[in-house]
Design a protein around this motif. Structure first.
Motif, PDB file in Angstrom:
ATOM      1  N   ILE A   1       2.117   8.263 -15.226  1.00  0.00           N
ATOM      2  CA  ILE A   1       2.107   9.390 -14.284  1.00  0.00           C
ATOM      3  C   ILE A   1       3.218  10.378 -14.634  1.00  0.00           C
ATOM      4  N   GLU A   2       4.358   9.874 -15.049  1.00  0.00           N
ATOM      5  CA  GLU A   2       5.471  10.747 -15.449  1.00  0.00           C
ATOM      6  C   GLU A   2       5.170  11.488 -16.744  1.00  0.00           C
ATOM      7  N   LYS A   3       4.510  10.815 -17.684  1.00  0.00           N
ATOM      8  CA  LYS A   3       4.290  11.365 -19.023  1.00  0.00           C
ATOM      9  C   LYS A   3       3.102  12.318 -19.104  1.00  0.00           C
ATOM     10  N   HIS A   4       2.062  12.073 -18.315  1.00  0.00           N
ATOM     11  CA  HIS A   4       0.816  12.834 -18.402  1.00  0.00           C
ATOM     12  C   HIS A   4       0.538  13.583 -17.101  1.00  0.00           C
ATOM     13  N   ALA A   5      -0.200  14.661 -17.211  1.00  0.00           N
ATOM     14  CA  ALA A   5      -0.683  15.371 -16.026  1.00  0.00           C
ATOM     15  C   ALA A   5      -1.970  14.673 -15.592  1.00  0.00           C
ATOM     16  N   ILE A   6      -1.835  13.687 -14.721  1.00  0.00           N
ATOM     17  CA  ILE A   6      -2.969  12.869 -14.301  1.00  0.00           C
ATOM     18  C   ILE A   6      -3.828  13.637 -13.293  1.00  0.00           C
ATOM     19  N   SER A   7      -5.135  13.671 -13.551  1.00  0.00           N
ATOM     20  CA  SER A   7      -6.072  14.361 -12.667  1.00  0.00           C
ATOM     21  C   SER A   7      -6.688  13.445 -11.629  1.00  0.00           C
ATOM     22  N   GLY A   8      -6.700  12.142 -11.900  1.00  0.00           N
ATOM     23  CA  GLY A   8      -7.278  11.166 -10.990  1.00  0.00           C
ATOM     24  C   GLY A   8      -7.050   9.781 -11.547  1.00  0.00           C
ATOM     25  N   ALA A   9      -7.296   8.755 -10.730  1.00  0.00           N
ATOM     26  CA  ALA A   9      -7.013   7.398 -11.168  1.00  0.00           C
ATOM     27  C   ALA A   9      -7.964   6.382 -10.553  1.00  0.00           C
ATOM     28  N   ILE A  10      -8.148   5.298 -11.288  1.00  0.00           N
ATOM     29  CA  ILE A  10      -8.880   4.128 -10.823  1.00  0.00           C
ATOM     30  C   ILE A  10      -7.874   2.984 -10.811  1.00  0.00           C
ATOM     31  N   LEU A  11      -7.675   2.383  -9.635  1.00  0.00           N
ATOM     32  CA  LEU A  11      -6.669   1.342  -9.482  1.00  0.00           C
ATOM     33  C   LEU A  11      -7.296   0.017  -9.095  1.00  0.00           C
ATOM     34  N   ASP A  12      -6.977  -1.016  -9.854  1.00  0.00           N
ATOM     35  CA  ASP A  12      -7.300  -2.373  -9.445  1.00  0.00           C
ATOM     36  C   ASP A  12      -6.262  -2.758  -8.393  1.00  0.00           C
ATOM     37  N   GLN A  68       0.054  -1.014  -4.917  1.00  0.00           N
ATOM     38  CA  GLN A  68       0.694  -0.204  -3.873  1.00  0.00           C
ATOM     39  C   GLN A  68       1.706   0.817  -4.398  1.00  0.00           C
ATOM     40  N   PRO A  69       2.661   0.456  -5.290  1.00  0.00           N
ATOM     41  CA  PRO A  69       3.618   1.463  -5.758  1.00  0.00           C
ATOM     42  C   PRO A  69       2.936   2.643  -6.473  1.00  0.00           C
ATOM     43  N   THR A  70       1.915   2.346  -7.268  1.00  0.00           N
ATOM     44  CA  THR A  70       1.191   3.412  -7.971  1.00  0.00           C
ATOM     45  C   THR A  70       0.399   4.256  -6.974  1.00  0.00           C
ATOM     46  N   ALA A  71      -0.260   3.605  -6.017  1.00  0.00           N
ATOM     47  CA  ALA A  71      -0.999   4.335  -4.990  1.00  0.00           C
ATOM     48  C   ALA A  71      -0.070   5.248  -4.199  1.00  0.00           C
ATOM     49  N   ASN A  72       1.110   4.752  -3.877  1.00  0.00           N
ATOM     50  CA  ASN A  72       2.076   5.582  -3.140  1.00  0.00           C
ATOM     51  C   ASN A  72       2.465   6.819  -3.930  1.00  0.00           C
ATOM     52  N   GLU A  73       2.707   6.652  -5.232  1.00  0.00           N
ATOM     53  CA  GLU A  73       3.111   7.800  -6.064  1.00  0.00           C
ATOM     54  C   GLU A  73       1.963   8.795  -6.217  1.00  0.00           C
ATOM     55  N   LEU A  74       0.760   8.299  -6.415  1.00  0.00           N
ATOM     56  CA  LEU A  74      -0.396   9.201  -6.520  1.00  0.00           C
ATOM     57  C   LEU A  74      -0.595   9.968  -5.215  1.00  0.00           C
ATOM     58  N   THR A  75      -0.441   9.282  -4.092  1.00  0.00           N
ATOM     59  CA  THR A  75      -0.567   9.941  -2.793  1.00  0.00           C
ATOM     60  C   THR A  75       0.508  11.011  -2.637  1.00  0.00           C
ATOM     61  N   ARG A  76       1.741  10.670  -3.005  1.00  0.00           N
ATOM     62  CA  ARG A  76       2.851  11.623  -2.911  1.00  0.00           C
ATOM     63  C   ARG A  76       2.569  12.887  -3.725  1.00  0.00           C
ATOM     64  N   ARG A  77       1.909  12.720  -4.864  1.00  0.00           N
ATOM     65  CA  ARG A  77       1.603  13.855  -5.746  1.00  0.00           C
ATOM     66  C   ARG A  77       0.239  14.483  -5.446  1.00  0.00           C
ATOM     67  N   ALA A  78      -0.454  13.968  -4.440  1.00  0.00           N
ATOM     68  CA  ALA A  78      -1.786  14.468  -4.059  1.00  0.00           C
ATOM     69  C   ALA A  78      -2.787  14.365  -5.212  1.00  0.00           C
ATOM     70  N   ILE A  79      -2.714  13.263  -5.953  1.00  0.00           N
ATOM     71  CA  ILE A  79      -3.656  12.984  -7.041  1.00  0.00           C
ATOM     72  C   ILE A  79      -4.720  12.034  -6.497  1.00  0.00           C
ATOM     73  N   PRO A  80      -5.993  12.405  -6.580  1.00  0.00           N
ATOM     74  CA  PRO A  80      -7.045  11.540  -6.042  1.00  0.00           C
ATOM     75  C   PRO A  80      -7.184  10.232  -6.824  1.00  0.00           C
ATOM     76  N   PHE A  81      -7.494   9.168  -6.104  1.00  0.00           N
ATOM     77  CA  PHE A  81      -7.720   7.879  -6.759  1.00  0.00           C
ATOM     78  C   PHE A  81      -8.662   7.041  -5.918  1.00  0.00           C
ATOM     79  N   LEU A  82      -9.244   6.050  -6.561  1.00  0.00           N
ATOM     80  CA  LEU A  82     -10.058   5.080  -5.844  1.00  0.00           C
ATOM     81  C   LEU A  82      -9.600   3.685  -6.231  1.00  0.00           C
ATOM     82  N   LEU A  83      -9.942   2.748  -5.367  1.00  0.00           N
ATOM     83  CA  LEU A  83      -9.591   1.349  -5.585  1.00  0.00           C
ATOM     84  C   LEU A  83     -10.814   0.618  -6.116  1.00  0.00           C
ATOM     85  N   HIS A  84     -10.612  -0.157  -7.164  1.00  0.00           N
ATOM     86  CA  HIS A  84     -11.686  -0.898  -7.827  1.00  0.00           C
ATOM     87  C   HIS A  84     -11.282  -2.362  -7.778  1.00  0.00           C
ATOM     88  N   THR A  85     -11.915  -3.137  -6.899  1.00  0.00           N
ATOM     89  CA  THR A  85     -11.454  -4.503  -6.695  1.00  0.00           C
ATOM     90  C   THR A  85     -12.601  -5.481  -6.529  1.00  0.00           C
TER      91      THR A  85
END
Length: 115
Positions: A41-52, A62-79
């Motif tokens: 997330i720090e290195k790339h301009a992330i447009s969206g994410a898929i999180l296990d 959770q830590p990654t989801a929190n950072e994506l939320t803080r940056r308003a980057i959309p993501f979904l959970l894949h579990t």
């Protein structure tokens, strides 16, 4: 070119998701734990994410989801363990896609959230 993050501790699933992005001429980076994901997330301009959700060893996304939320980057959970992770999911406001699901379907679901 947009870059997407795949946070997944199962190498074959991560590879399959990355290939699904590449099939659509999109770039994806993968991480197997939160430390790697946060570095992406720090290195790339992330447009969206898929999180296990469950990353092994009791670690969750959770830590990654929190950072994506803080940056308003959309993501979904894949579990695959919806029953066991129900309590963990309660604190993460994101759509959930249950495993198993075809990787191209998961990627299309994320892209629909962005478009």
């Amino acid at each position: 070119m947009k870059t997407f993050l795949v946070l997944e501790d199962e190498p074959l699933i991560a590879m399959d998701l990355k290939y699904a992005f590449e099939d659509l001429d999109l770039h994806a980076v993968s991480a197997s734990d939160n430390q790697e994901a946060l570095a992406c997330i720090e290195k790339h301009a992330i447009s969206g994410a898929i999180l296990d959700v469950s990353l092994g060893g009791g670690e969750t996304c959770q830590p990654t989801a929190n950072e994506l939320t803080r940056r308003a980057i959309p993501f979904l959970l894949h579990t695959g363990d919806l029953d066991r992770v129900g309590e963990r999911l309660r604190d993460i406001d994101a759509p959930v896609v249950a495993k198993p699901r075809a990787s191209d379907d998961v990627v299309k679901r994320l892209l629909a959230m962005i478009d």
